[in-house]
Design an enzyme around this catalytic site. Structure first.
Site, PDB file in Angstrom:
ATOM      1  N   THR A  33     -21.211   0.593   0.482  1.00  0.00           N
ATOM      2  CA  THR A  33     -21.827   1.592  -0.400  1.00  0.00           C
ATOM      3  C   THR A  33     -22.758   0.932  -1.412  1.00  0.00           C
ATOM      4  O   THR A  33     -23.795   1.496  -1.762  1.00  0.00           O
ATOM      5  CB  THR A  33     -20.769   2.459  -1.126  1.00  0.00           C
ATOM      6  N   HIS A 126     -16.474   1.252  15.904  1.00  0.00           N
ATOM      7  CA  HIS A 126     -17.307   2.448  16.062  1.00  0.00           C
ATOM      8  C   HIS A 126     -18.720   2.119  16.535  1.00  0.00           C
ATOM      9  O   HIS A 126     -19.622   2.939  16.415  1.00  0.00           O
ATOM     10  CB  HIS A 126     -17.353   3.244  14.751  1.00  0.00           C
ATOM     11  N   CYS A 134     -28.431   2.331  27.162  1.00  0.00           N
ATOM     12  CA  CYS A 134     -28.383   3.379  28.186  1.00  0.00           C
ATOM     13  C   CYS A 134     -26.919   3.646  28.508  1.00  0.00           C
ATOM     14  O   CYS A 134     -26.153   2.716  28.760  1.00  0.00           O
ATOM     15  CB  CYS A 134     -29.126   2.937  29.435  1.00  0.00           C
ATOM     16  N   CYS A 159     -33.681   6.489  30.254  1.00  0.00           N
ATOM     17  CA  CYS A 159     -33.779   5.079  30.628  1.00  0.00           C
ATOM     18  C   CYS A 159     -34.835   4.894  31.722  1.00  0.00           C
ATOM     19  O   CYS A 159     -34.736   5.501  32.790  1.00  0.00           O
ATOM     20  CB  CYS A 159     -32.418   4.590  31.120  1.00  0.00           C
TER      21      CYS A 159
HETATM   22 ZN   LIG Z   1     -30.150   2.942  32.408  1.00  0.00          ZN
END
Ligand SMILES: [Zn+2]
Length: 253
Positions: A33, A126, A134, A159
């Site tokens: 932060t 995360h 992709c 992609c």
């Molecule tokens: Zn791809």
């Protein structure tokens, strides 16, 4: 012990750090932060004002993919210019000194890597929002390329190699946790003799599991977080003070 002030927190943390060989930090939004990165999930955070785009929606709808990228580029002002804070620098110092084998983080901002921790020693539960991949073939794409396409066409690109969907390398709501990251996070946690949870409310699974795993495994537990957590009673030190102020003395000069 709950440290009554920053000075006490620093003194006790110094003792614990000196007595430890394998320090594993676990970080959440609170460490970033002071770097200007918004805290998505906290009260007043972005996700309380703007509904997150679920992973299933991202897969199902070009509109959701367009909206997802539009939001990502709108956030670039905070993410693009952010630099590591005092907490990141302190953890990087412990890493360079050989006291810490790596860090487990809930953050997607790439700031541990920027602070000098090698990418293979940053376990991101995360994912990472500073690049894209992709979803089908896994090829990495840089954001400026995605942005150029988006601004030229108004659409999220597919992609070029396999026509799959291109998404920031983050774990979205409704997307399964990355197994490899979870396994490495558990390994690091089990190796720790000092586990330091920093700037995480430790509520969201799987974050909640790690402090207990460390403690059960014999590690000492430190929690540095503004708000109380449900693990405070088990901790060897709780520092409810400003994260940067508590960790600043651990930056190697
Ligand atoms: Zn791809």
């Amino acid at each position: 012990m709950i440290a009554p002030d920053v000075k006490t927190a620093i003194a006790r943390l110094h003792e614990l750090v000196d007595e430890s060989d394998v320090i594993v930090p676990f970080t959440g939004a609170g460490i970033s932060t002071e770097c200007g990165i918004p805290d998505f999930r906290s009260p007043g955070g972005i996700w309380t004002k703007m509904r997150p785009i679920e992973f299933s929606d991202f897969l199902a709808s070009q509109e959701a993919r367009d909206e997802s990228w539009r939001r990502r580029f709108a956030m670039e002002e905070s993410f693009g210019g952010a630099m590591p804070g005092r907490g990141h620098k302190a953890l990087a110092s412990l890493y360079r000194a050989g006291k810490s084998p790596g860090v487990v983080t809930q953050n997607i901002d790439n700031l541990h890597q920027v602070s000098g921790i090698s990418p293979e020693h940053v376990v991101e539960l995360h994912g990472n929002t500073t690049y894209a991949t992709c979803l089908d073939c896994g090829v990495r794409y840089e954001l400026p390329w995605v942005r150029q396409f988006f601004e030229a066409t108004g659409r999220a690109p597919s992609c070029p190699a396999c026509n799959g969907h291109i998404k920031t390398a983050t774990v979205s709501f409704g997307q399964s946790m990355p197994e490899d990251a979870m396994r490495r996070a558990e390994e690091l946690t089990r190796s720790a003799d000092l586990f330091i949870a920093i700037g995480s409310s430790l509520v969201v699974w799987p974050a909640a599991g790690f402090p207990l795993m460390a403690k059960r495994n014999g590690a000492r537990l430190v929690i540095i977080n503004r708000d109380p957590t449900e693990f405070d009673d088990f901790a060897d030190l709780v520092a409810p003070q400003d994260i940067g102020s508590v960790l600043e003395p651990f930056i190697a000069r």
